[in-house]
Design a protein around this motif. Structure first.
Motif, mmCIF file in Angstrom:
data_model
loop_
_atom_site.group_PDB
_atom_site.id
_atom_site.type_symbol
_atom_site.label_atom_id
_atom_site.label_comp_id
_atom_site.label_asym_id
_atom_site.label_seq_id
_atom_site.Cartn_x
_atom_site.Cartn_y
_atom_site.Cartn_z
ATOM 1 N N ASN A 1 22.213 -29.442 42.538
ATOM 2 C CA ASN A 1 22.745 -30.794 42.393
ATOM 3 C C ASN A 1 21.856 -31.611 41.471
ATOM 4 O O ASN A 1 20.655 -31.369 41.383
ATOM 5 N N LEU A 2 22.433 -32.587 40.821
ATOM 6 C CA LEU A 2 21.684 -33.537 40.018
ATOM 7 C C LEU A 2 21.431 -34.749 40.902
ATOM 8 O O LEU A 2 22.362 -35.402 41.347
ATOM 9 N N GLU A 3 20.182 -35.015 41.177
ATOM 10 C CA GLU A 3 19.824 -36.100 42.085
ATOM 11 C C GLU A 3 19.095 -37.190 41.316
ATOM 12 O O GLU A 3 18.158 -36.928 40.576
ATOM 13 N N PHE A 4 19.545 -38.422 41.474
ATOM 14 C CA PHE A 4 18.909 -39.555 40.815
ATOM 15 C C PHE A 4 18.086 -40.326 41.846
ATOM 16 O O PHE A 4 18.579 -40.654 42.914
ATOM 17 N N THR A 5 16.846 -40.596 41.508
ATOM 18 C CA THR A 5 16.013 -41.454 42.345
ATOM 19 C C THR A 5 15.460 -42.552 41.450
ATOM 20 O O THR A 5 15.347 -42.389 40.246
ATOM 21 N N GLY A 6 15.126 -43.671 42.003
ATOM 22 C CA GLY A 6 14.597 -44.754 41.182
ATOM 23 C C GLY A 6 15.698 -45.552 40.534
ATOM 24 O O GLY A 6 16.470 -46.217 41.208
ATOM 25 N N TYR A 7 15.830 -45.438 39.219
ATOM 26 C CA TYR A 7 16.738 -46.289 38.466
ATOM 27 C C TYR A 7 18.163 -45.784 38.374
ATOM 28 O O TYR A 7 19.053 -46.506 37.980
ATOM 29 N N GLY A 8 18.440 -44.535 38.709
ATOM 30 C CA GLY A 8 19.796 -44.012 38.621
ATOM 31 C C GLY A 8 20.153 -43.607 37.204
ATOM 32 O O GLY A 8 19.296 -43.375 36.375
ATOM 33 N N ALA A 9 21.442 -43.539 36.925
ATOM 34 C CA ALA A 9 21.928 -43.129 35.608
ATOM 35 C C ALA A 9 22.407 -44.359 34.851
ATOM 36 O O ALA A 9 23.131 -45.185 35.390
ATOM 37 N N ASN A 10 22.013 -44.460 33.598
ATOM 38 C CA ASN A 10 22.442 -45.573 32.760
ATOM 39 C C ASN A 10 23.334 -45.048 31.647
ATOM 40 O O ASN A 10 23.005 -44.069 30.986
ATOM 41 N N PHE A 11 24.467 -45.710 31.442
ATOM 42 C CA PHE A 11 25.407 -45.316 30.402
ATOM 43 C C PHE A 11 25.539 -46.469 29.413
ATOM 44 O O PHE A 11 25.663 -47.620 29.814
ATOM 45 N N VAL A 12 25.544 -46.167 28.116
ATOM 46 C CA VAL A 12 25.786 -47.200 27.109
ATOM 47 C C VAL A 12 27.267 -47.571 27.150
ATOM 48 O O VAL A 12 28.090 -46.834 27.696
ATOM 49 N N ASP A 13 27.619 -48.711 26.586
ATOM 50 C CA ASP A 13 29.015 -49.147 26.575
ATOM 51 C C ASP A 13 29.914 -48.065 25.995
ATOM 52 O O ASP A 13 29.585 -47.426 24.995
ATOM 53 N N SER A 14 31.047 -47.883 26.644
ATOM 54 C CA SER A 14 32.099 -46.930 26.277
ATOM 55 C C SER A 14 31.753 -45.471 26.577
ATOM 56 O O SER A 14 32.579 -44.591 26.348
ATOM 57 N N ALA A 15 30.538 -45.178 27.055
ATOM 58 C CA ALA A 15 30.230 -43.820 27.497
ATOM 59 C C ALA A 15 30.877 -43.623 28.859
ATOM 60 O O ALA A 15 30.782 -44.472 29.733
ATOM 61 N N LYS A 16 31.564 -42.514 29.032
ATOM 62 C CA LYS A 16 32.356 -42.303 30.237
ATOM 63 C C LYS A 16 31.686 -41.315 31.187
ATOM 64 O O LYS A 16 31.178 -40.279 30.747
ATOM 65 N N ALA A 17 31.703 -41.643 32.474
ATOM 66 C CA ALA A 17 31.367 -40.687 33.521
ATOM 67 C C ALA A 17 32.676 -39.985 33.859
ATOM 68 O O ALA A 17 33.651 -40.629 34.247
ATOM 69 N N LYS A 18 32.732 -38.670 33.649
ATOM 70 C CA LYS A 18 33.982 -37.914 33.824
ATOM 71 C C LYS A 18 33.846 -36.982 35.016
ATOM 72 O O LYS A 18 32.834 -36.307 35.177
ATOM 73 N N PHE A 19 34.896 -36.925 35.830
ATOM 74 C CA PHE A 19 34.881 -36.134 37.044
ATOM 75 C C PHE A 19 36.109 -35.236 37.087
ATOM 76 O O PHE A 19 37.174 -35.599 36.615
#
Length: 140
Positions: free
Chosen positions: A98-116
């Protein structure tokens, strides 16, 4: 004092400070690096690798390498395949974990999509002004 060899062929050659610290050319198509009375690294025509698993670090906590350059299709393999990070065609795939984020999490620039989903049937993004959740199937 400098030692210069024009040519040594057909001879077993080990060069070093003593028997505990040396570079060993005695096996054809292989070079072993010995430090503190133990063979640590091996160089063959296709790989540079540690002779014993988990015995040699690449860099230290205070002396780091600056960059790592890998070719397309490269794989970073953790713990004999427990988790792999693979590059292919502008994608970076994580397998086996798994990809686990701790601290600041994931940051996306404008218009970058998180796709599922396998067909990217759910996409979440911000276009600079508005937030979007696009789904090709019903949201519950």
């Amino acid at each position: 004092m400098a030692l210069i060899f024009d040519e040594i062929q057909g001879k077993v050659l080990k060069i070093g400070r003593d028997d505990h610290n040396l570079i060993d050319f005695s096996t054809d198509n292989q070079i072993d690096f010995r430090v503190a009375d133990g063979n640590r690294l091996r160089l063959t025509q296709t790989a540079l690798y540690p002779i014993t698993t988990d015995a040699v670090s690449l860099g230290t906590s205070s002396l780091n390498f600056s960059d790592l350059f890998l070719d397309s299709g490269a794989v970073i393999n953790f713990d004999s395949g427990d988790v792999t990070l693979t590059h292919s065609g502008n994608n970076l795939a994580i397998a086996g974990g798994n990809l686990e984020f701790t601290g600041y999490g994931a940051n996306f620039v404008d218009s970058a999509k998180a796709k599922f989903g396998a067909g990217y049937d759910l996409q979440i993004y911000h276009d600079g002004t508005d937030n979007h959740i696009d789904a090709t199937s019903a949201l519950n």
